[in-house]
Design an enzyme around this catalytic site. Structure first.
Site, mmCIF file in Angstrom:
data_model
loop_
_atom_site.group_PDB
_atom_site.id
_atom_site.type_symbol
_atom_site.label_atom_id
_atom_site.label_comp_id
_atom_site.label_asym_id
_atom_site.label_seq_id
_atom_site.Cartn_x
_atom_site.Cartn_y
_atom_site.Cartn_z
ATOM 1 N N LYS A 22 0.832 -1.209 0.000
ATOM 2 C CA LYS A 22 0.000 0.000 0.000
ATOM 3 C C LYS A 22 0.864 1.255 0.000
ATOM 4 O O LYS A 22 0.628 2.192 -0.751
ATOM 5 C CB LYS A 22 -0.904 -0.005 1.242
ATOM 6 C CG LYS A 22 -1.550 1.338 1.531
ATOM 7 C CD LYS A 22 -2.417 1.298 2.773
ATOM 8 C CE LYS A 22 -1.693 1.547 4.063
ATOM 9 N NZ LYS A 22 -1.346 2.952 4.357
ATOM 10 N N ASN A 23 1.879 1.255 0.874
ATOM 11 C CA ASN A 23 2.673 2.479 1.029
ATOM 12 C C ASN A 23 3.596 2.751 -0.158
ATOM 13 O O ASN A 23 4.150 3.840 -0.265
ATOM 14 C CB ASN A 23 3.490 2.438 2.323
ATOM 15 C CG ASN A 23 2.602 2.672 3.540
ATOM 16 O OD1 ASN A 23 1.424 2.994 3.392
ATOM 17 N ND2 ASN A 23 3.170 2.509 4.717
ATOM 18 N N ARG A 95 -4.206 10.738 4.903
ATOM 19 C CA ARG A 95 -3.120 11.716 4.967
ATOM 20 C C ARG A 95 -2.203 11.660 3.749
ATOM 21 O O ARG A 95 -1.641 12.671 3.345
ATOM 22 C CB ARG A 95 -2.260 11.459 6.192
ATOM 23 C CG ARG A 95 -2.882 11.781 7.511
ATOM 24 C CD ARG A 95 -1.839 11.576 8.580
ATOM 25 N NE ARG A 95 -0.577 12.189 8.182
ATOM 26 C CZ ARG A 95 -0.263 13.448 8.384
ATOM 27 N NH1 ARG A 95 -1.082 14.242 9.019
ATOM 28 N NH2 ARG A 95 0.883 13.931 7.967
ATOM 29 N N CYS A 119 -4.237 13.287 13.441
ATOM 30 C CA CYS A 119 -4.784 11.963 13.197
ATOM 31 C C CYS A 119 -4.587 11.154 14.455
ATOM 32 O O CYS A 119 -3.952 11.598 15.397
ATOM 33 C CB CYS A 119 -4.133 11.296 11.995
ATOM 34 S SG CYS A 119 -2.478 10.760 12.328
ATOM 35 N N ARG A 124 1.487 14.678 13.381
ATOM 36 C CA ARG A 124 1.991 14.430 12.023
ATOM 37 C C ARG A 124 1.987 15.678 11.134
ATOM 38 O O ARG A 124 1.186 15.792 10.194
ATOM 39 C CB ARG A 124 1.207 13.306 11.357
ATOM 40 C CG ARG A 124 1.364 12.006 12.100
ATOM 41 C CD ARG A 124 0.610 10.883 11.458
ATOM 42 N NE ARG A 124 1.326 10.243 10.373
ATOM 43 C CZ ARG A 124 0.929 9.118 9.796
ATOM 44 N NH1 ARG A 124 -0.148 8.525 10.190
ATOM 45 N NH2 ARG A 124 1.623 8.587 8.828
ATOM 46 N N PRO A 125 2.894 16.620 11.396
ATOM 47 C CA PRO A 125 2.950 17.834 10.582
ATOM 48 C C PRO A 125 3.485 17.555 9.169
ATOM 49 O O PRO A 125 3.958 16.451 8.891
ATOM 50 C CB PRO A 125 3.946 18.698 11.346
ATOM 51 C CG PRO A 125 4.801 17.736 12.108
ATOM 52 C CD PRO A 125 3.935 16.558 12.418
ATOM 53 N N ASP A 127 5.626 20.018 7.772
ATOM 54 C CA ASP A 127 6.617 21.091 7.612
ATOM 55 C C ASP A 127 7.803 20.685 6.730
ATOM 56 O O ASP A 127 8.325 21.506 5.973
ATOM 57 C CB ASP A 127 7.118 21.552 8.994
ATOM 58 C CG ASP A 127 7.656 20.399 9.825
ATOM 59 O OD1 ASP A 127 6.996 19.340 9.865
ATOM 60 O OD2 ASP A 127 8.732 20.535 10.420
ATOM 61 N N LEU A 128 8.223 19.420 6.789
ATOM 62 C CA LEU A 128 9.376 19.003 5.987
ATOM 63 C C LEU A 128 9.043 19.012 4.493
ATOM 64 O O LEU A 128 9.878 19.387 3.665
ATOM 65 C CB LEU A 128 9.859 17.614 6.414
ATOM 66 C CG LEU A 128 10.326 17.487 7.871
ATOM 67 C CD1 LEU A 128 10.544 16.037 8.254
ATOM 68 C CD2 LEU A 128 11.610 18.293 8.098
ATOM 69 N N ILE A 331 8.904 6.955 16.566
ATOM 70 C CA ILE A 331 8.523 7.644 15.320
ATOM 71 C C ILE A 331 7.274 8.500 15.532
ATOM 72 O O ILE A 331 7.223 9.654 15.123
ATOM 73 C CB ILE A 331 8.285 6.644 14.165
ATOM 74 C CG1 ILE A 331 9.470 5.688 14.004
ATOM 75 C CG2 ILE A 331 7.999 7.381 12.856
ATOM 76 C CD1 ILE A 331 10.763 6.281 13.546
ATOM 77 N N ARG A 401 -8.413 -0.437 5.237
ATOM 78 C CA ARG A 401 -7.513 0.554 4.628
ATOM 79 C C ARG A 401 -6.193 -0.094 4.220
ATOM 80 O O ARG A 401 -5.533 0.384 3.310
ATOM 81 C CB ARG A 401 -7.218 1.690 5.617
ATOM 82 C CG ARG A 401 -8.388 2.606 5.861
ATOM 83 C CD ARG A 401 -7.940 3.812 6.670
ATOM 84 N NE ARG A 401 -6.654 4.267 6.185
ATOM 85 C CZ ARG A 401 -5.698 4.820 6.922
ATOM 86 N NH1 ARG A 401 -5.889 5.010 8.196
ATOM 87 N NH2 ARG A 401 -4.558 5.186 6.393
HETATM 88 C C1 UD1 Z 1 4.762 6.759 6.227
HETATM 89 C C2 UD1 Z 1 3.866 5.570 6.100
HETATM 90 C C3 UD1 Z 1 3.387 5.121 7.470
HETATM 91 C C4 UD1 Z 1 4.569 4.872 8.381
HETATM 92 C C5 UD1 Z 1 5.506 6.075 8.406
HETATM 93 C C6 UD1 Z 1 6.782 5.826 9.174
HETATM 94 C C7 UD1 Z 1 2.851 5.914 3.941
HETATM 95 C C8 UD1 Z 1 1.628 6.244 3.159
HETATM 96 N N1 UD1 Z 1 2.725 5.929 5.266
HETATM 97 O O1 UD1 Z 1 3.995 7.817 6.792
HETATM 98 O O2 UD1 Z 1 2.630 3.919 7.322
HETATM 99 O O3 UD1 Z 1 4.115 4.638 9.706
HETATM 100 O O4 UD1 Z 1 5.874 6.427 7.056
HETATM 101 O O5 UD1 Z 1 7.455 4.737 8.656
HETATM 102 O O6 UD1 Z 1 3.882 5.600 3.382
HETATM 103 N N2 UD1 Z 1 7.326 14.507 10.293
HETATM 104 C C9 UD1 Z 1 7.500 15.843 10.577
HETATM 105 N N3 UD1 Z 1 7.318 16.742 9.567
HETATM 106 C C10 UD1 Z 1 6.969 16.379 8.302
HETATM 107 C C11 UD1 Z 1 6.804 15.009 8.017
HETATM 108 C C12 UD1 Z 1 6.990 14.093 9.045
HETATM 109 O O7 UD1 Z 1 7.813 16.209 11.709
HETATM 110 O O8 UD1 Z 1 6.829 17.241 7.450
HETATM 111 C C13 UD1 Z 1 7.519 13.507 11.367
HETATM 112 C C14 UD1 Z 1 6.251 12.698 11.662
HETATM 113 O O9 UD1 Z 1 5.398 13.381 12.537
HETATM 114 C C15 UD1 Z 1 6.839 11.440 12.257
HETATM 115 C C16 UD1 Z 1 8.143 11.263 11.468
HETATM 116 O O10 UD1 Z 1 8.443 12.541 10.918
HETATM 117 O O11 UD1 Z 1 7.153 11.659 13.604
HETATM 118 C C17 UD1 Z 1 8.091 10.247 10.361
HETATM 119 O O12 UD1 Z 1 6.964 10.494 9.553
HETATM 120 P P1 UD1 Z 1 6.918 10.165 8.001
HETATM 121 O O13 UD1 Z 1 8.073 9.272 7.660
HETATM 122 O O14 UD1 Z 1 6.747 11.409 7.236
HETATM 123 O O15 UD1 Z 1 5.587 9.310 7.903
HETATM 124 P P2 UD1 Z 1 4.531 9.325 6.725
HETATM 125 O O16 UD1 Z 1 5.210 9.541 5.422
HETATM 126 O O17 UD1 Z 1 3.394 10.191 7.096
#
Ligand code: UD1
Length: 421
Positions: A22-23, A95, A119, A124-125, A127-128, A331, A401
């Site tokens: 899925k991911n 998301r 969520c 889960r921001p 910003d990056l 995480i 899902r």
């Molecule tokens: C993806 C996966 C999810 C998995 C996660 C971590 C998909 C669709 N979903 O979610 O199943 O649990 O990776 O392996 O692939 N963060 C920030 N700022 C940002 C983006 C992320 O602070 O702009 C933080 C998040 O809050 C979290 C960490 O970075 O603490 C990792 O998140 P991220 O790797 O971005 O997860 P997703 O891509 O949302």
């Protein structure tokens, strides 16, 4: 709303085919926005999230359809972008909708995406994602719950440094950079196998990508990208879940169409806990190595570390292991919502902040429980498979899902599982 009823205590036996990831599928689908040529994806899992992404892409002007008579094959074509707005109603359902932001602004010079909001597993921001797009020359504005990224003259390659790896941000920016002028470097990139899968697709579409699977990515943008055909990699989280289903029930299950190496550090942790994983030509055979499972400490980390998406399932397994296990989630905040539900089934778990201490008990008991997110709900399924008596799992839409035909797959392995409307 559907519920799942499980009568526990049957050691699972037999064979299960693992679906496409899925991911991986979600960003691969979003990549169709980068080209006016068709993409063809194979091994697309039949899941609610895939349907959500399909609907979002259709709103943006993509013709996305599953080919009749060819299970798992999807064609996506976006000759013209019809809308550059991803509306709230679709984004709030999933998301990962934010993955259209990078490709849209790269192709159209503008994209407007509803902010995903909080969520169940934390804030889960994004910003990056946004800082990365700014590094490629986009202007970012936040208003009325929407983020608008603009780059009227197109994006320009740049250097992006992530303070922490983000899977979604890495994917969004890889796609954006593939249509940007010049070269982009992403330092601190996520290294998940799904990133490598996306890199393979973008290369097949004509972009130049080096370093996928490492923490430094180099992307050569192209003025236009072409169509491609791509086979989606197997779902490592689904595979890990069925490995643990075999182990928690004391059964023996052959998993096909998957790869043990995609489990990363979870492989060693599972073996340490007493799970035997024998690699086969197209997957692995999972069983209990000898007798009981034993308590093992784990800490979730970005790939190749122990996946946060396997943490809840591992906790269910540790509930019936001999000895104690300390499970640390690094995480996501607030990702122990399965713990109180497992307690209702007789588990012994103490949560302190990001750490859960699980003391193994000799058996769990069936109970009505409620799923709060995708991985939490499947951990309750695992606990139910091992429990004495019947468990009723509510809010099954979370499972739908991310787990393709879960009751059929488990049923084929001998589990007594039933879905009731
Ligand atoms: C993806 C996966 C999810 C998995 C996660 C971590 C998909 C669709 N979903 O979610 O199943 O649990 O990776 O392996 O692939 N963060 C920030 N700022 C940002 C983006 C992320 O602070 O702009 C933080 C998040 O809050 C979290 C960490 O970075 O603490 C990792 O998140 P991220 O790797 O971005 O997860 P997703 O891509 O949302």
């Amino acid at each position: 709303m559907d519920r799942i009823l499980i009568k526990g205590g049957v050691p699972l036996q037999g064979e299960v085919a693992i679906s496409g990831a899925k991911n991986a599928a979600l960003p691969l689908m979003a990549a169709c926005l980068l080209t006016d040529q068709p993409l063809e994806l194979d091994n697309v899992p039949d899941l609610a999230d895939i349907g959500s992404m399909q609907r979002l892409l259709q709103v943006l002007g993509v013709e996305a359809r599953l080919l009749p008579g060819a299970p798992g094959r999807m064609t996506l074509a976006c000759e013209n972008v019809l809308s550059t707005t991803a509306p709230y109603d679709l984004v709030r359902r999933m998301r990962a909708s934010v993955l259209v932001l990078g490709p849209l602004v790269a192709r159209e010079g503008i994209a407007r995406v509803s902010l995903p909001g909080g969520c169940a597993i934390g804030t889960r921001p994004i910003d990056l994602h946004l800082a990365g797009l700014e590094a490629l020359g986009a202007t970012i504005e936040l208003a009325d719950g929407y983020v608008t990224a603009t780059a009227p003259g197109g994006l320009v390659g740049g250097v992006i440094r992530f303070a922490q790896p983000s899977v979604g941000a890495t994917e969004n920016l890889m796609m954006a950079a593939a249509l940007a002028k010049g070269t982009t470097e992403i330092h601190g990139a996520a290294r998940e196998p799904e990133i490598v899968d996306l890199a393979r697709l973008l290369e097949a579409m004509g972009a130049g990508i080096e370093g996928a699977g490492s923490s430094v990515l180099r992307i050569e943008g192209r003025p236009t990208l072409g169509g491609a055909r791509h086979h989606i990699l197997p779902d490592r989280i689904e595979a890990g879940t069925y490995v643990m289903a075999a182990a928690i029930t004391g059964g023996r299950v052959r998993l096909t169409r998957c790869r043990p190496d995609l489990l990363g550090a979870a492989l060693e942790k599972l073996e340490e806990a007493g799970v035997s994983i024998e690699p086969t030509e197209d997957g692995m055979v999972a069983s209990r190595a000898n007798g009981a499972l034993s308590g093992v400490d784990v800490m979730t980390r970005p790939f190749p570390g122990f996946a946060t998406d396997l943490q809840a399932q591992f906790m269910a397994m540790m509930c019936v292991a001999e000895g104690a296990s300390m499970i640390t989630e690094t995480i996501f905040e607030n990702r122990f919502m399965h713990a109180p539900e497992l307690l209702r089934m007789g588990a012994n778990i103490n949560v302190h902040g990001g750490t859960a201490l699980v003391r193994g008990v000799s058996r769990l008991n069936g109970a009505p429980v409620m799923a709060t997110d995708l991985r939490a709900s499947v951990s309750l399924v695992l606990a139910a498979l091992a429990a004495e008596g019947e468990t009723e799992i509510n809010r099954v839409y979370h499972l739908d899902r991310g787990y393709e035909q879960i009751e059929r797959k488990l049923g084929n392995l001998g589990a007594r599982v039933e879905r009731v409307a």
